[in-house]
Write a protein that holds these residues in place. Structure first.
Motif, PDB file in Angstrom:
ATOM      1  N   SER A  98       0.809  -1.222   0.000  1.00 25.03           N
ATOM      2  CA  SER A  98       0.000   0.000   0.000  1.00 25.03           C
ATOM      3  C   SER A  98       0.841   1.269   0.000  1.00 25.03           C
ATOM      4  CB  SER A  98      -0.937   0.002   1.211  1.00 25.03           C
ATOM      5  OG  SER A  98      -0.198   0.009   2.410  1.00 25.03           O
ATOM      6  N   HIS A 120      -0.962  -2.134  -6.495  1.00 23.99           N
ATOM      7  CA  HIS A 120      -1.672  -1.973  -5.223  1.00 23.99           C
ATOM      8  C   HIS A 120      -3.156  -2.227  -5.435  1.00 23.99           C
ATOM      9  CE1 HIS A 120      -3.154   0.835  -1.754  1.00 23.99           C
ATOM     10  NE2 HIS A 120      -3.332  -0.453  -1.482  1.00 23.99           N
ATOM     11  N   MET A 122      -6.558  -2.080  -4.267  1.00 23.62           N
ATOM     12  CA  MET A 122      -7.133  -1.305  -3.169  1.00 23.62           C
ATOM     13  C   MET A 122      -8.337  -2.051  -2.606  1.00 23.62           C
ATOM     14  SD  MET A 122      -6.563   2.557  -4.595  1.00 23.62           S
ATOM     15  CE  MET A 122      -6.679   3.315  -2.974  1.00 23.62           C
ATOM     16  N   HIS A 178       0.738   8.179  -6.081  1.00 21.67           N
ATOM     17  CA  HIS A 178       0.011   7.108  -5.390  1.00 21.67           C
ATOM     18  C   HIS A 178       0.138   7.257  -3.880  1.00 21.67           C
ATOM     19  CE1 HIS A 178       0.190   3.324  -3.125  1.00 21.67           C
ATOM     20  NE2 HIS A 178      -0.824   2.936  -3.866  1.00 21.67           N
ATOM     21  N   ASP A 179       1.351   7.467  -3.394  1.00 22.88           N
ATOM     22  CA  ASP A 179       1.571   7.539  -1.947  1.00 22.88           C
ATOM     23  C   ASP A 179       0.895   8.752  -1.323  1.00 22.88           C
ATOM     24  OD1 ASP A 179       2.946   5.223  -2.119  1.00 22.88           O
ATOM     25  OD2 ASP A 179       4.925   6.055  -1.665  1.00 22.88           O
ATOM     26  N   THR A 182      -3.062   7.897  -1.410  1.00 18.72           N
ATOM     27  CA  THR A 182      -3.457   6.919  -0.390  1.00 18.72           C
ATOM     28  C   THR A 182      -3.250   7.468   1.022  1.00 18.72           C
ATOM     29  OG1 THR A 182      -1.280   5.854  -0.581  1.00 18.72           O
ATOM     30  CG2 THR A 182      -3.108   4.883  -1.829  1.00 18.72           C
ATOM     31  N   SER A 186      -6.726   7.042   2.756  1.00 12.21           N
ATOM     32  CA  SER A 186      -6.650   5.799   3.505  1.00 12.21           C
ATOM     33  C   SER A 186      -5.849   5.935   4.790  1.00 12.21           C
ATOM     34  CB  SER A 186      -6.032   4.696   2.629  1.00 12.21           C
ATOM     35  OG  SER A 186      -5.866   3.510   3.365  1.00 12.21           O
ATOM     36  N   HIS A 187      -4.616   6.417   4.674  1.00  8.04           N
ATOM     37  CA  HIS A 187      -3.724   6.433   5.833  1.00  8.04           C
ATOM     38  C   HIS A 187      -4.138   7.487   6.865  1.00  8.04           C
ATOM     39  CE1 HIS A 187      -0.571   4.858   2.731  1.00  8.04           C
ATOM     40  NE2 HIS A 187      -1.553   4.008   2.954  1.00  8.04           N
ATOM     41  N   ASN A 239       5.269   5.764   4.970  1.00 11.05           N
ATOM     42  CA  ASN A 239       4.677   6.880   4.217  1.00 11.05           C
ATOM     43  C   ASN A 239       4.502   8.096   5.120  1.00 11.05           C
ATOM     44  OD1 ASN A 239       3.727   7.942   1.780  1.00 11.05           O
ATOM     45  ND2 ASN A 239       1.591   7.406   2.213  1.00 11.05           N
ATOM     46  N   GLY A 289     -11.827   0.733  -3.262  1.00 12.61           N
ATOM     47  CA  GLY A 289     -11.174   1.743  -2.445  1.00 12.61           C
ATOM     48  C   GLY A 289     -10.399   1.095  -1.330  1.00 12.61           C
ATOM     49  N   PRO A 290      -9.499   1.830  -0.713  1.00 11.24           N
ATOM     50  CA  PRO A 290      -8.668   1.253   0.330  1.00 11.24           C
ATOM     51  C   PRO A 290      -9.399   1.016   1.634  1.00 11.24           C
ATOM     52  CG  PRO A 290      -8.235   3.592   0.124  1.00 11.24           C
ATOM     53  CD  PRO A 290      -9.180   3.233  -0.985  1.00 11.24           C
TER      54      PRO A 290
END
Length: 366
Positions: A98, A120, A122, A178-179, A182, A186-187, A239, A289-290
């Protein structure tokens, strides 16, 4: 894509689900797998998900058209040197993590840029391990591809086709973008959910009144706080720069919101809630989705003996399996007091039809 050979280094929830999706949707796919968990490998062989079980990253992987790195992030980086020794020239190397920056840097340092495309899917579950893997986990989920600058267009297109064949939705992004994306969707939400739960935990009275009355709204926005602590610890470490930057922006937003509340600024307060409502309602109502969608409904039930049993029986008679069920003892809204969660969207839709036919008031929780 006939007679495809795919290698898996790591066969947990995600690796296992990808392997199952390949077996179910791509004819004549041969799967070679290695994992430090021997029980997972044995189960995969027993269920015909894998054709070859390897006890090391060795020459058995040399015939692979694709090699999927599906071990934990740190192990993926460490496995690159072993993979480089045995992979054939036209093999495509990918991963399923991820966070993408670390693996891209490790790939570059190992000299594998020309054959690597980060991946990835998701998708996820609160359950872990190969035992809980399933091909349907990837269905209609975005599967992000992060190619290096030197990988060929042909390899990228072939991988896109493979992802589509697995019934996922390929989306090509630069690994840095991407990072950041996300981290935002997500994070950061996991950090916020954990912080909010801890705030209530630390602010609660000795008799636990906050915990006792915490109902639908609070539970919905903090559901992801029940995720694995170790996994989210590692995501924050890998991340961290993006998460910290977005967290600073979020703190600024909260500070402004607090000022609107302190100053009783009616127009701005309304605008904050209304803009959020409109934007949130524009989201696609899908499971991709994540942060996985919860397929849940709320049902109005009478406060009398047998009411709950009647609904459970009604759903069972129509072949519907319940993932989770619970009663909200205090009503924050008129959505209902019984929450029923299902495993997928089809079951949810059927349940709504069945319950409506029996004159139950049902609200779909989105």
């Amino acid at each position: 894509m006939s007679h495809l050979t795919c290698g898996f280094i790591g066969l947990g929830l995600i690796g296992g689900s990808i392997a199952r999706a390949l077996k179910e949707n791509v004819p004549h796919t041969k799967i070679i797998a290695y994992d430090i968990n021997r029980e997972a490998l044995s189960l995969a062989r027993k269920e015909a998900v894998t054709d070859v079980v390897a006890d090391a990253i060795d020459s058995r992987f040399s015939e692979c058209n694709y090699i999927f790195l599906c071990a934990p992030v740190k192990r993926n980086d460490g496995n690159l040197a072993a993979v480089k020794k045995i992979m054939k020239k036209d093999c495509l190397l990918t991963d399923a993590g991820s966070v993408k920056t670390g693996i891209h840097q490790a790939v570059h340092e190992t000299g594998l840029d020309e054959c690597f495309i980060g991946g990835h899917p998701m998708a996820g579950s609160e359950r872990v391990g190969f035992l809980n893997s399933k091909a349907s986990l990837l269905e209609n989920a975005y599967y992000i591809l992060t190619p290096t600058s030197s990988v060929s267009a042909g390899k990228l297109e072939a991988y896109r086709e493979l992802v589509t064949a697995m019934r996922a939705i390929p989306l090509v992004l630069d690994y840095r973008k991407h990072d950041y994306v996300t981290a935002a969707i997500s994070h950061l939400p996991h950090v916020i959910a954990a912080s909010l739960v801890n705030l209530v935990r630390e602010s609660d009275s000795e008799d636990g009144i906050m915990k006792m009355v915490a109902a639908g709204g609070f539970k919905d926005i903090t559901r992801i706080a029940s995720s694995q602590a170790g996994m989210w610890q590692q995501i924050c470490l890998t991340n961290g720069k993006n998460i910290s930057s977005l967290l600073s922006d979020y703190i600024d937003k909260l500070t402004v919101f607090r000022e609107f509340i302190d100053n009783k600024t009616e127009a701005e307060l309304y605008s904050q809630f209304e803009n959020a409502r409109v934007y949130r309602d524009s989201f696609i109502n899908a499971s991709s989705g994540p942060i996985k969608r919860s397929f849940a409904i709320s049902v109005e039930i009478a406060d009398k003996s047998g009411a709950l049993a009647h609904i459970v029986t009604l759903l069972a008679e129509n072949g519907l399996s319940i993932k989770n069920i619970g009663i909200t003892h205090n009503r924050e809204s008129d959505d209902g007091v019984l929450k029923v969660e299902f495993y997928d969207e089809n079951a949810l839709k059927k349940a709504v039809t069945v319950l409506n036919a029996s004159a139950y008031a049902v609200h779909v929780r989105s």
